[in-house]
Enzyme design. Structure first.
Site, mmCIF file in Angstrom:
data_model
loop_
_atom_site.group_PDB
_atom_site.id
_atom_site.type_symbol
_atom_site.label_atom_id
_atom_site.label_comp_id
_atom_site.label_asym_id
_atom_site.label_seq_id
_atom_site.Cartn_x
_atom_site.Cartn_y
_atom_site.Cartn_z
ATOM 1 N N SER A 80 0.550 -1.074 0.098
ATOM 2 C CA SER A 80 -0.153 0.047 0.013
ATOM 3 C C SER A 80 0.903 1.216 -0.051
ATOM 4 O O SER A 80 1.881 1.032 -0.276
ATOM 5 C CB SER A 80 -0.788 0.029 1.192
ATOM 6 O OG SER A 80 -1.942 0.932 1.090
ATOM 7 N N ARG A 135 -6.214 -7.584 -4.869
ATOM 8 C CA ARG A 135 -5.375 -7.311 -4.094
ATOM 9 C C ARG A 135 -5.529 -8.078 -2.735
ATOM 10 O O ARG A 135 -4.345 -8.898 -2.171
ATOM 11 C CB ARG A 135 -4.946 -5.834 -3.583
ATOM 12 C CG ARG A 135 -4.063 -5.451 -2.543
ATOM 13 C CD ARG A 135 -3.986 -3.893 -2.614
ATOM 14 N NE ARG A 135 -2.914 -3.790 -1.365
ATOM 15 C CZ ARG A 135 -3.088 -3.506 -0.174
ATOM 16 N NH1 ARG A 135 -4.441 -3.557 0.040
ATOM 17 N NH2 ARG A 135 -2.218 -3.380 0.550
ATOM 18 N N LYS A 294 7.349 8.743 -6.407
ATOM 19 C CA LYS A 294 7.925 7.433 -6.156
ATOM 20 C C LYS A 294 9.499 7.745 -6.415
ATOM 21 O O LYS A 294 9.863 8.652 -7.294
ATOM 22 C CB LYS A 294 7.615 6.323 -7.456
ATOM 23 C CG LYS A 294 6.222 5.820 -7.155
ATOM 24 C CD LYS A 294 5.721 4.889 -8.216
ATOM 25 C CE LYS A 294 4.192 4.533 -7.876
ATOM 26 N NZ LYS A 294 3.747 3.343 -8.950
ATOM 27 N N LYS A 318 -1.701 13.314 -1.175
ATOM 28 C CA LYS A 318 -3.135 13.441 -1.536
ATOM 29 C C LYS A 318 -3.691 14.589 -1.796
ATOM 30 O O LYS A 318 -3.090 15.738 -1.361
ATOM 31 C CB LYS A 318 -3.798 12.780 -0.361
ATOM 32 C CG LYS A 318 -3.332 11.437 0.274
ATOM 33 C CD LYS A 318 -4.210 10.405 -0.402
ATOM 34 C CE LYS A 318 -5.892 10.406 0.399
ATOM 35 N NZ LYS A 318 -6.233 9.042 -0.099
ATOM 36 N N CYS A 435 -48.883 12.259 -17.147
ATOM 37 C CA CYS A 435 -48.122 13.326 -16.280
ATOM 38 C C CYS A 435 -47.318 14.286 -17.095
ATOM 39 O O CYS A 435 -46.508 13.997 -17.797
ATOM 40 C CB CYS A 435 -47.259 12.138 -15.280
ATOM 41 S SG CYS A 435 -46.136 13.125 -14.268
HETATM 42 S S1 IVH Z 1 2.241 2.216 -6.088
HETATM 43 C C1 IVH Z 1 4.822 -0.223 -4.139
HETATM 44 N N1 IVH Z 1 1.117 3.597 -7.912
HETATM 45 O O1 IVH Z 1 -3.147 3.319 -4.191
HETATM 46 C C2 IVH Z 1 3.904 -0.060 -4.903
HETATM 47 N N2 IVH Z 1 -0.501 2.683 -6.161
HETATM 48 O O2 IVH Z 1 -3.249 4.023 -1.407
HETATM 49 C C3 IVH Z 1 2.674 0.598 -3.925
HETATM 50 N N3 IVH Z 1 -2.786 3.293 -6.695
HETATM 51 O O3 IVH Z 1 -2.936 0.005 -3.079
HETATM 52 C C4 IVH Z 1 1.501 1.393 -4.860
HETATM 53 N N4 IVH Z 1 -2.483 4.367 -8.526
HETATM 54 O O4 IVH Z 1 -4.079 0.269 -5.354
HETATM 55 C C5 IVH Z 1 0.868 2.915 -6.955
HETATM 56 N N5 IVH Z 1 0.339 4.937 -9.693
HETATM 57 C C6 IVH Z 1 -0.068 4.357 -8.448
HETATM 58 C C7 IVH Z 1 -1.408 4.146 -8.244
HETATM 59 C C8 IVH Z 1 -1.594 3.149 -7.116
HETATM 60 C C9 IVH Z 1 -3.242 3.845 -7.565
HETATM 61 C C10 IVH Z 1 -3.497 2.826 -5.430
HETATM 62 C C11 IVH Z 1 -3.098 1.206 -5.029
HETATM 63 C C12 IVH Z 1 -2.459 1.151 -3.874
HETATM 64 C C13 IVH Z 1 -3.161 2.632 -3.235
HETATM 65 C C14 IVH Z 1 -2.642 2.966 -2.166
#
Ligand code: IVH
Length: 682
Positions: A80, A135, A294, A318, A435
């Site tokens: 996550s 998942r 990332k 967020k 109606c």
């Molecule tokens: S990366 C190590 N990339 O967001 C990888 N997650 O709140 C961890 N999600 O469970 C996830 N878009 O379902 C990643 N571009 C994105 C994403 C993404 C949506 C979701 C994913 C994850 C959740 C985390």
């Protein structure tokens, strides 16, 4: 060529066309041509059933409903993300990981959208899609292979382009986010509402509900798509070690990958980019609740380790939540075209993400009861993307005791007739064919752009004509006199009119006359038969060729047509069986509104002058309806899409354009008028 080699060639061709359509959004052939290829494939498979393998394009649909889902152990944990609420949080994250490893100082960062959908894990063995899972708890998920197979954006075989010179590991497991685009979500809810069925709360629930149910046929009927962003596991081959390269690699294999990801040399640049998307989130075709930042170097990211289930190497940046509380002043009830009564909330106006919200949907009466929503309650309201705001539920702690429980109306708020409920549906209906609220919606639909396209017949005029008793059904539009229209126009607020009433009446009469020659498909769509939208109307028109034949068809006859299921078939038979509708049809025929055949006058390939170009139309064009302009472009080999993107070649601009104009300007898309379009086509 042997049948076998033709078979292999067909499979590859169909995969490639499917990819161009569902992933690249740039088809090379028409739907009919695609269907022809698929039918040829089906014919060969019928003769040689032993040739069929799971990666055949015919294997997307048709699996039997399952009793339960099997469990799947993921080859590596499906992690996550920790959250950052704003730039300060993101900087604090950077400081934390910099202390753990000083290579972070010089790290690059990739920024991607964080789609609010359902995380899915896709397994490929020797390039063939063999398993797909949810998942679950991150260690073990549910096997939803048959459902995922129906998602056209998921390649059944990689690399999709058979001639791509790229090697695929023997065993490759990728992860992505499956979702329902916002537009498709709205369209689905509109259809469900019209059919008296329960609507979905939001795109995320819809995608999750559609993929985590046991009947693949239901998933297939939902336009779910996905974007892929991670390689979870690879054996028997190498894959890139940087996130940026992973995205390019996945794309080259034929997976759908976001096109708004960017790589930056510093965290500050990454944050600035993520923040720009906070402001533009409504431009995204899906619901995103943030951006993901990332670390690009995946070796470094892995070495940083985790905190619980959250990797240290990435963070969810967020967007502010678009949920606020406000007071529910009143519950109103709207009457739809099919008589469905839909409750809505009248709210103390409140700002949500820059938009003042005064109304929100309450879905249906069961929803109000289940959530115990009371008039006077403080309620939590959500607005996401372009989705209609909805009431999540009451803030029970804020109750003062003055709130009043709500009782659904027993009579129609528009006509006062008793309302009815049908077995198996959640909706309550007003079944009074006379109606006025339904009649207004019906006429509004009949004259709308995708239907008979009677330009100038606005809702105000429709209301006045109905009020004056001049229009009792849609066929009455064709016997209106100039005086009838003048009276309706004069009763309208004249101060806001730009044209003299006489001119308005003349124009309106002319467009009523012009509407008589609309193609049969439009006329069928205009009738407002439950479940029959533009697509099924076109299928019905080309199958039956005229309304007499269609009106005599049985439910069995109708189900012979692809795309017409038992419910729509029943709806059609029921519609033509009703006395009131038969009268309307007779009146339409008498008035000369009785087109034949499914072709509009601009259909049929005229040239290839616009081949390879993609157009978006916005606003009202001077001479053509939107459908006519679309048919014109298509007849010259061009393509028309609904939303502006980088792939759009031209925006065709009419009067009162929508937000598409802004978007086109922002993306530097060329803007032309109807006249230029004609010239381009020669
Ligand atoms: S990366 C190590 N990339 O967001 C990888 N997650 O709140 C961890 N999600 O469970 C996830 N878009 O379902 C990643 N571009 C994105 C994403 C993404 C949506 C979701 C994913 C994850 C959740 C985390």
């Amino acid at each position: 060529m042997t049948t076998k080699s033709r078979y292999e060639q067909l499979k590859a061709e169909i995969h490639a066309h499917n990819y161009r359509y569902h992933v690249l959004d740039a088809p090379l052939i028409s739907d009919a041509e695609f269907d022809r290829l698929l039918n040829e494939l089906k014919r060969i498979e019928a003769e040689h059933p032993d040739w069929v393998t799971p990666d055949s394009p015919t294997q997307r649909a048709g699996a039997k409903p399952a009793d339960r889902f099997e469990k799947v152990r993921h080859p590596a944990p499906i992690l996550s993300l920790a959250n950052a609420f704003g730039a300060e949080d993101a900087r604090a994250w950077f400081e934390r990981i910099r202390k753990i490893d000083d290579r972070v100082e010089k790290a690059k960062f990739v920024v991607e959208p964080k789609i609010d959908g359902l995380s899915v894990v896709l397994h490929y063995r020797d390039g063939v899609f063999v398993q797909g899972a949810t998942r679950g708890d991150g260690e073990v998920g549910e096997d939803i292979t048959s459902n995922l197979r129906t998602v056209r954006a998921i390649p059944l075989r990689i690399p999709v382009e058979a001639n791509a010179r790229i090697t695929v590991p023997e065993y490759l497991v990728v992860r992505g986010e499956a979702f329902l685009p916002i537009k498709e979500f709205e369209e689905l809810n509109r259809k469900l509402e019209e059919a008296g069925e329960k609507t979905y709360l939001n795109p995320r629930n819809t995608a999750a509900g559609s993929l985590r149910q046991l009947d693949p046929a239901l998933t297939a009927s939902r336009p779910i798509t996905l974007l892929v962003y991670q390689i979870v596991h690879a054996e028997g081959g190498t894959v890139p070690a940087s996130q940026w390269e992973i995205l390019q690699y996945l794309k080259s294999l034929g997976f759908p990958v976001t096109d708004i990801a960017r790589r930056f040399d510093s965290l500050e640049e990454a944050i600035a980019y993520a923040e720009t998307w906070d402001k533009r989130r409504d431009d995204l075709p899906y619901e995103a609740d943030g951006m993901v930042i990332k670390i690009d170097d995946l070796t470094l990211a892995a070495e940083l380790g985790f905190v619980g289930k959250d990797p240290r190497g990435a963070i969810a940046f967020k967007f502010p939540a678009r949920e606020v509380t406000t007071t529910l002043k009143e519950i109103g009830v709207a009457v739809g075209r099919t008589g469905v009564l839909t409750p809505y909330a009248v709210l103390e106006p409140v700002e949500i993400g820059g938009v003042i919200v005064e109304r929100a949907t309450l879905h249906n009466f069961d929803y109000i009861a289940e959530k115990d929503i009371r008039v006077g309650d403080r309620v939590l309201v959500k607005r996401a993307g372009e989705v209609i705001p909805y009431v999540i539920g009451p803030v029970v702690e804020a109750r003062t005791g003055k709130e009043k429980p709500y009782k659904p109306p027993q009579t129609c708020p528009a006509c006062g007739q008793p309302v009815e409920h049908f077995e198996g549906e959640v909706a309550w209906y007003c079944v009074n064919a006379a109606c006025p609220a339904q009649l207004i919606r019906n006429v509004e639909h009949f004259v709308s752009r995708g239907a008979m396209d009677i330009v100038g017949m606005g809702i105000k005029i429709v209301e006045k004509l109905i009020e004056a008793g001049k229009v009792k059904d849609v066929a009455d539009l064709y016997t209106l006199t100039r005086e009838d229209i003048l009276e309706a126009v004069t009763k309208k607020d004249r101060k806001t009119e730009k044209q003299p009433p006489g001119k308005i009446a003349d124009n309106l009469l002319a467009s009523i006359e012009a509407s008589k020659s609309r193609p049969l498909a439009r006329l069928i769509a205009a009738l407002g038969i439950r479940g029959v939208g533009e697509v099924s109307a076109a299928d019905l028109a080309s199958h039956f060729g005229n309304l007499d034949a269609l009106s005599k068809a049985s439910a069995e006859d109708l189900q012979q047509i692809e795309g017409i299921g038992p419910n729509i078939a029943e709806g059609i038979v029921d519609w033509f069986g009703r006395e009131a509708n038969r009268k309307v049809l007779a009146k339409l025929k008498k008035a000369g509104v009785w087109s034949r055949g499914g072709k509009s006058k601009v259909e049929g390939r005229s040239s290839d002058a616009l081949a390879g170009l993609t157009f978006v139309i916005t606003g009202t064009l001077p001479a053509w309806s939107r459908d006519e302009a679309k048919a014109f472009i298509e007849s010259h080999g061009g393509k028309v899409t609904d939303s502006v993107s980088k792939k759009t070649s031209y925006l065709v601009l009419g009067e009162n354009p929508g937000s598409k104009l802004e978007k086109a300007k922002a993306l530097g898309v060329k803007i032309i008028g109807e006249e230029e379009l004609r010239k381009m086509a020669g």
